[in-house]
Design an enzyme around this catalytic site. Sequence first.
Site, mmCIF file in Angstrom:
data_model
loop_
_atom_site.group_PDB
_atom_site.id
_atom_site.type_symbol
_atom_site.label_atom_id
_atom_site.label_comp_id
_atom_site.label_asym_id
_atom_site.label_seq_id
_atom_site.Cartn_x
_atom_site.Cartn_y
_atom_site.Cartn_z
ATOM 1 N N ASP A 46 -16.289 16.892 45.892
ATOM 2 C CA ASP A 46 -17.057 17.667 45.807
ATOM 3 C C ASP A 46 -17.104 19.191 46.935
ATOM 4 O O ASP A 46 -17.134 20.213 46.584
ATOM 5 C CB ASP A 46 -17.994 17.224 46.003
ATOM 6 C CG ASP A 46 -18.933 16.618 45.019
ATOM 7 O OD1 ASP A 46 -18.392 16.132 43.935
ATOM 8 O OD2 ASP A 46 -19.837 15.702 45.177
ATOM 9 N N LEU B 112 -29.049 23.472 41.826
ATOM 10 C CA LEU B 112 -29.937 24.280 43.402
ATOM 11 C C LEU B 112 -28.557 24.407 44.617
ATOM 12 O O LEU B 112 -27.915 24.505 43.537
ATOM 13 C CB LEU B 112 -29.922 22.293 43.654
ATOM 14 C CG LEU B 112 -31.006 21.387 43.673
ATOM 15 C CD1 LEU B 112 -31.385 20.309 44.859
ATOM 16 C CD2 LEU B 112 -32.742 22.068 43.884
ATOM 17 N N LYS C 299 -30.584 12.894 47.657
ATOM 18 C CA LYS C 299 -30.230 13.617 45.963
ATOM 19 C C LYS C 299 -29.276 12.106 45.667
ATOM 20 O O LYS C 299 -28.200 12.239 46.637
ATOM 21 C CB LYS C 299 -29.382 14.869 47.006
ATOM 22 C CG LYS C 299 -28.788 15.267 45.818
ATOM 23 C CD LYS C 299 -28.101 17.061 46.107
ATOM 24 C CE LYS C 299 -28.109 18.136 44.703
ATOM 25 N NZ LYS C 299 -27.193 17.560 44.332
ATOM 26 N N ARG D 263 -27.599 17.373 30.767
ATOM 27 C CA ARG D 263 -27.609 18.904 31.049
ATOM 28 C C ARG D 263 -27.081 19.571 30.441
ATOM 29 O O ARG D 263 -28.046 20.635 30.419
ATOM 30 C CB ARG D 263 -27.284 19.120 33.324
ATOM 31 C CG ARG D 263 -27.888 20.140 33.333
ATOM 32 C CD ARG D 263 -28.011 20.750 34.558
ATOM 33 N NE ARG D 263 -26.520 20.257 35.176
ATOM 34 C CZ ARG D 263 -26.535 20.870 36.454
ATOM 35 N NH1 ARG D 263 -27.510 21.671 37.208
ATOM 36 N NH2 ARG D 263 -24.748 21.063 37.051
ATOM 37 N N LYS E 37 -38.327 20.394 49.441
ATOM 38 C CA LYS E 37 -38.741 21.604 47.508
ATOM 39 C C LYS E 37 -40.335 21.486 48.515
ATOM 40 O O LYS E 37 -41.327 20.731 49.372
ATOM 41 C CB LYS E 37 -38.756 20.306 47.013
ATOM 42 C CG LYS E 37 -38.064 19.528 46.563
ATOM 43 C CD LYS E 37 -37.871 18.486 45.251
ATOM 44 C CE LYS E 37 -37.027 18.270 44.958
ATOM 45 N NZ LYS E 37 -37.509 16.706 43.846
ATOM 46 N N LYS F 189 -26.528 19.069 52.425
ATOM 47 C CA LYS F 189 -25.488 18.045 51.968
ATOM 48 C C LYS F 189 -24.952 17.382 52.872
ATOM 49 O O LYS F 189 -24.671 18.688 54.246
ATOM 50 C CB LYS F 189 -24.139 18.755 50.848
ATOM 51 C CG LYS F 189 -24.418 19.465 49.599
ATOM 52 C CD LYS F 189 -24.524 18.184 48.716
ATOM 53 C CE LYS F 189 -23.228 19.043 47.782
ATOM 54 N NZ LYS F 189 -22.973 18.644 47.174
ATOM 55 N N CYS G 48 18.862 9.392 63.024
ATOM 56 C CA CYS G 48 19.846 9.285 63.493
ATOM 57 C C CYS G 48 20.850 8.360 62.525
ATOM 58 O O CYS G 48 22.439 8.810 63.432
ATOM 59 C CB CYS G 48 20.201 8.972 64.767
ATOM 60 S SG CYS G 48 19.655 7.015 64.551
ATOM 61 N N CYS H 168 14.083 1.140 65.317
ATOM 62 C CA CYS H 168 15.368 2.802 64.953
ATOM 63 C C CYS H 168 15.867 1.697 66.339
ATOM 64 O O CYS H 168 15.128 1.729 67.395
ATOM 65 C CB CYS H 168 15.781 4.064 64.560
ATOM 66 S SG CYS H 168 16.995 4.723 65.264
ATOM 67 N N CYS I 22 19.200 8.531 69.774
ATOM 68 C CA CYS I 22 18.344 8.634 68.289
ATOM 69 C C CYS I 22 17.787 9.675 69.036
ATOM 70 O O CYS I 22 16.460 9.534 70.024
ATOM 71 C CB CYS I 22 17.416 7.838 67.882
ATOM 72 S SG CYS I 22 16.446 7.872 66.626
HETATM 73 S S1 IVH Z 1 -34.061 18.454 42.035
HETATM 74 C C1 IVH Z 1 -33.411 23.139 39.936
HETATM 75 N N1 IVH Z 1 -33.945 16.465 43.328
HETATM 76 O O1 IVH Z 1 -29.117 17.041 41.599
HETATM 77 C C2 IVH Z 1 -33.587 21.323 39.954
HETATM 78 N N2 IVH Z 1 -32.037 16.937 41.904
HETATM 79 O O2 IVH Z 1 -27.826 20.077 42.666
HETATM 80 C C3 IVH Z 1 -34.641 20.252 40.682
HETATM 81 N N3 IVH Z 1 -30.444 15.391 42.050
HETATM 82 O O3 IVH Z 1 -29.265 18.508 38.901
HETATM 83 C C4 IVH Z 1 -33.754 18.988 40.406
HETATM 84 N N4 IVH Z 1 -30.815 13.885 43.529
HETATM 85 O O4 IVH Z 1 -29.476 16.265 39.043
HETATM 86 C C5 IVH Z 1 -33.720 17.423 42.582
HETATM 87 N N5 IVH Z 1 -34.041 14.092 44.825
HETATM 88 C C6 IVH Z 1 -33.581 15.019 44.066
HETATM 89 C C7 IVH Z 1 -32.388 14.823 43.782
HETATM 90 C C8 IVH Z 1 -32.018 15.955 42.803
HETATM 91 C C9 IVH Z 1 -29.996 14.456 42.274
HETATM 92 C C10 IVH Z 1 -29.267 16.407 41.225
HETATM 93 C C11 IVH Z 1 -30.837 17.194 40.010
HETATM 94 C C12 IVH Z 1 -29.628 17.898 40.112
HETATM 95 C C13 IVH Z 1 -28.814 18.393 41.396
HETATM 96 C C14 IVH Z 1 -28.943 19.813 42.054
#
Ligand code: IVH
Length: 666
Positions: A31, A81, A118, A139, A293, A317, A411, A427, A432
């Site tokens: 990634d 995101l 995430k 998706r 968020k 990340k 060597c 060796c 050497c």
């Molecule tokens: S919110 C507008 N919350 O990460 C997107 N996404 O890199 C709203 N993902 O497409 C998604 N854990 O598949 C959200 N706690 C979380 C998440 C999450 C994993 C994934 C999701 C998204 C991707 C974006």
Amino acid sequence: MNVRQRMDFLIDEINKQDKLYYQKNAPIISDSQYDALVQELIALERENPDLIRKDSPTQKVSGNRSSTFAPIKHLAPMLSLDNTYSKDEVVSWYDRIVKNIEAKNIEVKNLDFVVEPKVDGLSLSLLYVDGKLSTAATRGDGEIGEDVTENAKTIKDIAQVLETRQPPSLFDIRGEVYMDKQTFESLNADLTDGQKKFANERNAASGSLRQKNVSITAHRNLKFFVHSFGKMESKKVLFSTHWDFLQYVKKCGFKLQENIKLFKNIDEILNFIDEMATKKDSLGYEIDGLVIKVNEFSLQNEIGYTNKSPKWAVAYKFAAKQAITKIISISVAVGRTGVVTPIANLEPVSLAGVTISHATLHNFEEIQRLNVNAGDEVLIERAGEVIPKIIKVVEKRSEDFFKPPQECPSCKSKLIKEKEEEVAYRCINPDCPAQFERHVLHFASKNALDIDGLGKAVVKNLIAKDKIKTLADIYKLGEKDFLEIELFKEKKASNLIEAIQKSKMRPLSKLIFAFGIRHVGQRASDTLADVFGNMDALIAASFEELIKIDEIGDVLALSLKEFFAQAQVIKMIETLKAAGLNMTQPRQNINSAKFLQKTFVLTGELEKWTRQQATEIIKSEGGKVVNSVSKNTDFVLAGKNAGSKLSKAKELNIKILTQEDFEKLL
Ligand code: IVH
């Protein structure tokens, strides 16, 4: 390559990687490598807006459909995101939000945030019509996904019917399908030799969901967490914040992740990032970061979206510690003691912010165990600052594993195992050149004679030109010899000469260590120098005298005797003496030594000195430094963030010194 060509190259590369990732479930780069390609393209596009191609992957949500599943058009696009990789970037995102709100003159009652792990899986949209699951779609490209309804229905965490009395007439619940770590391990273990193993949990989840044979999906123990929603139509207002949305879907029968938190300010968020960074490996499933968020929907709408992602949310990340790359070749390095070590030369890959192009393979048994050879795709891991190691082969491209060479790559003498049960091949040629190069580098290293500037390239060059054949030859070098080396200017040459001169004054202990005698480390060198005081006494010491000394055992004593029994060693020492090298250990002035016979333990982060420096200061004042606190410890020198050693010292009532106290004592 000009900018245009570089951009074209990046676009091709990203498209190629997208295809491997989305259509084949078989990515060949990590990634972070993928992100690096995208970030470079974004940066070039920002600097050269006139060169942006309409079909650039930055202009669309990545992810292509595979033709094997029927297409489903999403009622609202499935966005992605924006990623951040540092707390600074998170703070910048937060500042932008605050500015945005202020600029629009919006009155904000609550600017609070939901932070969620995430999950590393794949996004799924579940459409409920009058509370009944109607379709499930991946998706895809964000607009159109794949119909995986039957597969999704086999996942226990996914509600077939929403358990609430008056469900919305239309509800597009979105979340992440994932595979937990245990299921992933046993799935890979159960695959037969002919079947390809999954590189990671995410690929396993994706490959398991997108199966034409639904019963395969049903046996893969997939799981699901809700994270968002698309379109919703309902007579009543059911929730007006993300937090309340999560509580609502819980009532409908979905499980929520643990570790979802509501925060009122940025500092709490930053603390939570640290907390989760330590906790993440103990979760039962893979997470690759956190998602932050804005909680209030009304604010989310004000802050808005780009065509790829919401501006009101951001992903943080965690730094990747693992990456996938290819072994270009395997070479064999000869160490100072003649042991040969296999090293993998890799296609460069970025790992936790560093470009990696080599990994250690430890020894030839390890190679056999990993069944690895040049050409294979491998998973590498870097822990701390050490050289990365190879964890496993993810794609076997070569026939066999790499076999130990018969002869020394330097060597050409025959390699041997000293004892049958030993893993290492050696060796044993004392002349050497590869071993000699390592000897010289060790001799000049910081903890030995500390000759600054006598690095690998210089030493290689000097050996190749026959300028140094023994360690003593270092002291015969003149400015002229250095100026012959490419890129060497007068200043650099004179600095190096000065460093060589200075090295002559180092104490005996450093010189003993610098010889690189087998089994004789820094500690033993110190002891030997303190006991014998000068080189001649050490050379003359008998085996019996040596083993009488605390800390000197049979193996070490024998090794010393063997070393000094060699005529060329004695000759080299004579030459060093003639060149003016110090062969004595400064005696402690008993009366002025401040820490005579005192035992110290160092703990925490020292700011004024490195650990090595603090140790040398203590030793120069007659004290010694040990690792653990006991009732025999006299002082604990505690730096910042000291932990268990400090608590133990308090418990045992041992005198604790701050760095300032220590300085005063000195
Ligand atoms: S919110 C507008 N919350 O990460 C997107 N996404 O890199 C709203 N993902 O497409 C998604 N854990 O598949 C959200 N706690 C979380 C998440 C999450 C994993 C994934 C999701 C998204 C991707 C974006």
